[in-house]
Design an enzyme around this catalytic site. Sequence first.
Site, PDB file in Angstrom:
ATOM      1  CG  ASP A 153      91.130 -85.622  13.101  1.00  0.00           C
ATOM      2  OD1 ASP A 153      90.642 -86.610  13.563  1.00  0.00           O
ATOM      3  OD2 ASP A 153      91.459 -85.285  14.468  1.00  0.00           O
TER       4      ASP A 153
HETATM    5  C1  BGC Z   1      91.100 -88.277  16.415  1.00  0.00           C
HETATM    6  C2  BGC Z   1      91.630 -88.151  15.730  1.00  0.00           C
HETATM    7  C3  BGC Z   1      91.570 -90.076  15.035  1.00  0.00           C
HETATM    8  C4  BGC Z   1      90.437 -89.943  14.201  1.00  0.00           C
HETATM    9  C5  BGC Z   1      90.166 -91.318  13.840  1.00  0.00           C
HETATM   10  C6  BGC Z   1      89.822 -88.353  15.435  1.00  0.00           C
HETATM   11  O1  BGC Z   1      88.872 -87.329  16.093  1.00  0.00           O
HETATM   12  O2  BGC Z   1      90.858 -86.741  16.475  1.00  0.00           O
HETATM   13  O3  BGC Z   1      93.572 -88.531  16.079  1.00  0.00           O
HETATM   14  O4  BGC Z   1      92.519 -91.223  14.187  1.00  0.00           O
HETATM   15  O5  BGC Z   1      89.057 -89.157  15.427  1.00  0.00           O
HETATM   16  O6  BGC Z   1      89.215 -92.148  15.133  1.00  0.00           O
END
Ligand code: BGC
Length: 745
Positions: free
Chosen positions: A255
């Site tokens: 993530d």
């Molecule tokens: C979120 C993800 C997301 C990623 C990219 C993260 O903070 O938890 O779900 O895909 O950011 O935006």
Amino acid sequence: MLCLTGLLSFAQTNTRTLTLREDNIDEVIGAMTTEEKVSLLVGGPGNLVPGAAGYTREIERLGIPMTVLADGPAGLRIQPKREGTDQTFYCTGFPTSTLLASSWDPALVETVTTAMGNEVLEYGVDVLLAPGMNLHRNPLCGRNFEYYSEDPLLSGKMAAAYVRGIQKNGVGTSVKHFAANNQEINRLENDARVSNRALRELYLKNFEIAVKEGKPWTVMSSYNKLNGEYTQQKHGLLTTVLRDEWGFDGIVMTDWGCKDNTVKSAKAGNDLMEWGKQVEIDRILAAVNSGEISQEELDRNVRNMLNYIVKTPHFRHYNYSNKPDLKAHAAVARKAAEESIILLKNKEKLLPLEDDCYKKVALYGVASVDFVGIGTGSGEVNTTHIANMQEAMKEAGFTLDEDLAEYYRQYVAQQQTIDKMEQSNRWKYRNIREELAISAKAIGLQAQNNNVAIVVIGRNAGEGTDRTLKDDFELSATERELLQNVSTAFHALYKPVIVVLNIGGVIETASWKHLADAIVLPWSPGQEGAHAVVDILTGKVNPSGKLPMTFPIDYMDIPSSRNFPYRWDMTKGRKGDRKSVDYTDYAEDIWVGYRYFLTNREVSYPFGYGLSYTTFSYSKPKVKADKDGFTATITVTNTGKVAGREVVELYVAAPAGGLEKPARELKAFAKTKLLAPGESETLTMKVSAYEMASFNEATSSWETAAGTYQVLFGTSVEDICTTASFRLDKAQSWKVQDVLGKPEE
Ligand code: BGC
């Protein structure tokens, strides 16, 4: 002379740059420098598609393109406007995942994501960072709207269908957040302490189904820890379980924020660090040079990356149009909402509103204007427009009380101006605009002048924080007063009250539902959802959605409520030590949702519940056992007066003895086509012995006991219409490795 020409062409062939093809990946790896290999494992900067969440790095000399990763899950999230052009890049806001799950219709989900994936492709994106599929362990998780259900089977089947639809377009998905990311508060550091049984049967089971049946190109590891170790660094999770056991052959990415121990992440099988920083390259490089990361480990991750890259549109030089058919996709979004909205209450068959007198409506609630189409955070979509209830009702020919409508419009416009002045952006958490108080006297007059009241209750939520018990799960004092006064005034004149729940997650309903004659639950239904609600109200569409989770009577009835930060003050205290903030005990173990409620507590609305404007009868089911489980068939007949669709929920009750199990568990489901009055359809559902297994921690194995199993066919987990049974003669078991760690005492 001849000889010279020959030599020249030989030299040209050998100095000609080797470029990546599907069939020369090992050769390319052989030609890569260590620096090049490492660069491929760390995301990089880019601006190919403004608003995309991340990129992988290009290696031009080897023909390895940059690839683009952008968010979902309710649609593609990119910036709608770009400098230097008048062209716009809006995307369709489809229904949120919770509403899609309420359809109980994987084929519908696949249709939706086939359209969504076309936008991913046509806007030049290679991977949609979706579906989100963490279980609804607790209703207050701020991202539940991005997730499907409290049940792993429903969640897994929906996610698999989602993945298939997107990937049909030749673009990828990233199932996220793997795993046990069930709260937003302190999501970067929280340690989820979960038993192996709860992990295997619940929190990993949905991912297992999605991986096996959907074959996603990528998986996103979560931010949190699991039993003391960050998931992105957990070899047992990312390699042993995900790849060795489930056969996943794509890439795992972090993530958006790789942890400091990048080396451990790379060794664990986390191929790609996103969003990617130079320091991560430096760390991996140093570890490769010192031998801490072996050449095999490095090449394994690089090979995964290249196998992914050769599938992407950027590798294929796909000439994207930047012009997906937004109009056609809006129609898909509307249809999907129609097929998924749930009817919770319909006293004396008030709905559909067929009588013309009901065309005069007093429409209440700030959300009737400030309608919540999706939610906030990375799951938001930049749409051209989100239809609201005021405009949808007018478009369908209703006459609204204009003074009232104007009152709400002005308030929302003011609030939006304040947002602008404060420069609030979409990342700012906002659970709801405060409800407007309206005097009992005014409501009394509105009851005289209109023939039906519709109250829209709205809730927003999003990434980064969880909802609260007060004024969010529970109605605010103003909302309660509004509902009470509307109910008193309209009912005094024998005029009905309808409540529309435009919410991202479960709220308390038991204390006020008697005030409403009908309750419609569209969740956050996307940009066209308000129109779909009106189609349900008018009967243009017969509702067929069913709850993908339980609505409890009281928050404290929920087993996980004791281990969830449901008040802001719980987040205070000594860092590192805060219960349910720094660490969360999944003390309820497997007793999540209906698995617990069915035998322990009455609920407001049970899992699987939802009403229709017609009635259905179920035939005597046939259940045939075989070596690998059983096959069930049942015929459903529409016995009412209007066409409708029915969901058949198949629960299994295991024989006594062995592991303690929930009284029944969902093991299959099927939805009929639209059945005309009198029409029947025979549904077939197959369940394997493995799918009936429970997890025995003592032996680290899945076990399916021998004995007599009850098969229950229901319209909710509580309303069982008919049953059958079968005998499994031989017990079966499947041993797996004990690699997930143990929750700390
Ligand atoms: C979120 C993800 C997301 C990623 C990219 C993260 O903070 O938890 O779900 O895909 O950011 O935006």
